[in-house]
Design an enzyme around this catalytic site. Structure first.
Site, PDB file in Angstrom:
ATOM      1  N   GLY A  32       0.807  -1.214   0.000  1.00  0.00           N
ATOM      2  CA  GLY A  32       0.000   0.000   0.000  1.00  0.00           C
ATOM      3  C   GLY A  32       0.839   1.262   0.000  1.00  0.00           C
ATOM      4  O   GLY A  32       0.374   2.322   0.415  1.00  0.00           O
ATOM      5  N   ASP A  56      -2.218   8.978  -5.616  1.00  0.00           N
ATOM      6  CA  ASP A  56      -0.911   8.331  -5.584  1.00  0.00           C
ATOM      7  C   ASP A  56       0.020   8.889  -6.659  1.00  0.00           C
ATOM      8  O   ASP A  56       1.189   9.188  -6.404  1.00  0.00           O
ATOM      9  CB  ASP A  56      -1.064   6.814  -5.750  1.00  0.00           C
ATOM     10  CG  ASP A  56      -1.924   6.209  -4.649  1.00  0.00           C
ATOM     11  OD1 ASP A  56      -2.162   6.905  -3.647  1.00  0.00           O
ATOM     12  OD2 ASP A  56      -2.358   5.060  -4.799  1.00  0.00           O
ATOM     13  N   SER A  97       2.199   2.435  -2.840  1.00  0.00           N
ATOM     14  CA  SER A  97       2.137   2.926  -4.223  1.00  0.00           C
ATOM     15  C   SER A  97       3.316   2.511  -5.086  1.00  0.00           C
ATOM     16  O   SER A  97       3.861   3.314  -5.849  1.00  0.00           O
ATOM     17  CB  SER A  97       1.986   4.450  -4.270  1.00  0.00           C
ATOM     18  OG  SER A  97       0.726   4.803  -3.811  1.00  0.00           O
ATOM     19  N   TYR A 149     -12.557  -2.017  -2.780  1.00  0.00           N
ATOM     20  CA  TYR A 149     -12.251  -0.634  -3.180  1.00  0.00           C
ATOM     21  C   TYR A 149     -13.295  -0.157  -4.195  1.00  0.00           C
ATOM     22  O   TYR A 149     -13.881   0.928  -4.059  1.00  0.00           O
ATOM     23  CB  TYR A 149     -10.844  -0.565  -3.785  1.00  0.00           C
ATOM     24  CG  TYR A 149     -10.404   0.836  -4.146  1.00  0.00           C
ATOM     25  CD1 TYR A 149      -9.626   1.583  -3.276  1.00  0.00           C
ATOM     26  CD2 TYR A 149     -10.778   1.428  -5.357  1.00  0.00           C
ATOM     27  CE1 TYR A 149      -9.224   2.879  -3.603  1.00  0.00           C
ATOM     28  CE2 TYR A 149     -10.386   2.703  -5.690  1.00  0.00           C
ATOM     29  CZ  TYR A 149      -9.607   3.428  -4.817  1.00  0.00           C
ATOM     30  OH  TYR A 149      -9.221   4.707  -5.139  1.00  0.00           O
TER      31      TYR A 149
HETATM   32  C1  GAF Z   1      -5.451   3.837  -3.223  1.00  0.00           C
HETATM   33  C2  GAF Z   1      -5.841   4.573  -4.500  1.00  0.00           C
HETATM   34  F1  GAF Z   1      -4.942   4.292  -5.491  1.00  0.00           F
HETATM   35  C3  GAF Z   1      -5.905   6.075  -4.278  1.00  0.00           C
HETATM   36  O1  GAF Z   1      -6.384   6.699  -5.446  1.00  0.00           O
HETATM   37  C4  GAF Z   1      -6.779   6.418  -3.075  1.00  0.00           C
HETATM   38  O2  GAF Z   1      -8.145   6.298  -3.393  1.00  0.00           O
HETATM   39  C5  GAF Z   1      -6.413   5.561  -1.862  1.00  0.00           C
HETATM   40  O3  GAF Z   1      -6.378   4.170  -2.193  1.00  0.00           O
HETATM   41  C6  GAF Z   1      -7.374   5.750  -0.730  1.00  0.00           C
HETATM   42  O4  GAF Z   1      -7.277   7.029  -0.239  1.00  0.00           O
HETATM   43  O5  GAF Z   1      -4.148   4.159  -2.845  1.00  0.00           O
END
Ligand code: GAF
Length: 385
Positions: free
Chosen positions: A126, A174, A128, A226
């Site tokens: 998580g 991100d 990125s 999600y």
């Molecule tokens: C992930 C997503 F990629 C972001 O865009 C964001 O929505 C996040 O979850 C939650 O805040 O990292």
């Protein structure tokens, strides 16, 4: 040369022979506060990490792309046919093909290239790692191709790669964090207008640290959950007659909730609207140099994700509780949820003790040991040499 840059360079030489034309890097990120607000056109406050992904690359004239990564033995190769067909390349290389696709879809002539990727950003935590690949590859291809594409347009393009080529319905946080992040600052981003303000976040000067705990919890149905959260927010906005939940003012929240007849949707909306306000309150405190005072907002954000948005898991809640019990000023899950990382704001000289307390709590609960590291805000995507 940093280790990770040396690994990318060595990978390039070994797979392709010869020297890369250059090395481009992009970091991972944590989000200080503002979770699941980006796709609701709201506010976020992430910062870029010192952990980076490096791409060593050179242009070719065959109009094809070859990508090697430390994650695999063999390079993945693709041409325009696969690049022009969302889903035509899968696995980690889809993030690379997605960038090629997004550039071509925007009308750019993308040079063929050989790329070798090494990364210190852990995959699946998580932080990125996918946005880091997208941004580093984008930086490389823009420069190798001499493309007329200023960096403030990169986040939308990288997001498109992820949404439309890879098929993950994420927001723009991100990609913005890893491209626009600045050392010593958190990035205050309005996800509707893409306006940014660099907010000074000098932890060292304040004797503070951000401790990141990698829960190592297996991601449980993260993708489906999600997408479900996003849908639920979009449906609620439609019911409320607004373009996005960002348009529900904090003062109008109770009235808005009263118009929703489903309790779960009410909880989702309450999270998003209160979270936007917490971002704004955090920014106010940071502008006033009151870093320690943001702790309760971080912890309130966590409670909202746990109780209203329902995206935390036991390992994550345990890390937050243990960090707070060990003296953290505030702690919260960071990122999309269902696993991933927790961040805790701590006194710099207490970071080790807080990390040890979290590790002990994991052992007590029978969880696999977490990873822990302290981080400072670093810079965004850049050419290395
Ligand atoms: C992930 C997503 F990629 C972001 O865009 C964001 O929505 C996040 O979850 C939650 O805040 O990292």
């Amino acid at each position: 040369m940093s280790d990770v840059a040396a690994r990318a360079t060595a990978g390039f030489r070994q797979r392709y022979g010869g020297e890369p034309a250059g090395r481009w890097a992009a970091p991972g990120r944590v989000n200080l506060i503002g979770e699941h607000t980006d796709y609701n056109d709201g506010f976020v406050l992430p910062f870029a990490l010192p952990l980076r992904t490096v791409v060593a690359a050179a242009a070719t004239d065959d109009g094809r792309w070859s990508v090697w990564s430390e994650l695999d033995d063999e390079p993945v190769e693709f041409g325009p046919a696969e690049a022009d067909e969302p889903g035509g390349v899968d696995g980690w290389a889809a993030y690379v093909a997605g960038v090629v696709w997004a550039l071509r879809a925007a009308g750019h002539t993308v040079p063929g290239a050989r790329l070798a990727i090494a990364s210190d950003v852990p995959v699946g935590s998580g932080l990125s790692s996918s946005a880091a690949i997208e941004a580093a590859v984008l930086a490389a291809l823009v420069e190798l191709g001499g493309l007329d594409l200023p960096a403030d347009r990169w986040p939308r393009l990288a997001q498109r790669a992820e949404n439309d080529y890879v098929g993950a319905p994420t927001g723009i946080m991100d990609q913005s964090a890893v491209i626009r992040g600045r050392s010593g600052h958190a990035l205050f981003l309005d996800c509707r207008t893409e306006a940014v303000e660099q907010i000074p976040f000098d932890l060292e000067a304040a004797g503070l640290a951000v401790l990141v705990v990698d829960s190592r919890a297996p991601h449980r149905h993260a993708d489906g959950e999600y997408a479900a959260r996003r849908k639920s927010c979009e449906r609620a906005a439609e019911t409320l007659g607004v373009a996005a939940l960002r348009d529900v003012a904090t003062g109008d929240l109770d009235a808005a909730l009263a118009r929703l007849d489903d309790a779960e949707t009410r909880r989702r909306v309450r999270h998003v609207v209160t979270e936007d306000q917490r971002v704004l309150d955090t920014v106010e405190l940071l502008r006033a140099g009151r870093i320690r005072d943001i702790g309760p907002l971080l912890t309130a954000s966590h409670a909202s994700m746990r109780d209203d948005f329902e995206i935390t898991v036991p390992e994550i809640d345990t890390a937050v509780e243990a960090a707070l019990a060990a003296g953290a000023y505030g702690a919260r899950m960071t990122g999309g949820g269902f696993g991933g990382c927790v961040l805790a704001l701590v006194d710099a000289d207490a970071a080790d003790a807080v990390a040890a307390a979290v590790t002990a709590a994991y052992a007590d609960r029978g969880f696999a040991a977490p990873g822990t590291l302290t981080v400072l805000p670093a810079g965004g995507a850049t050419r290395l040499d």
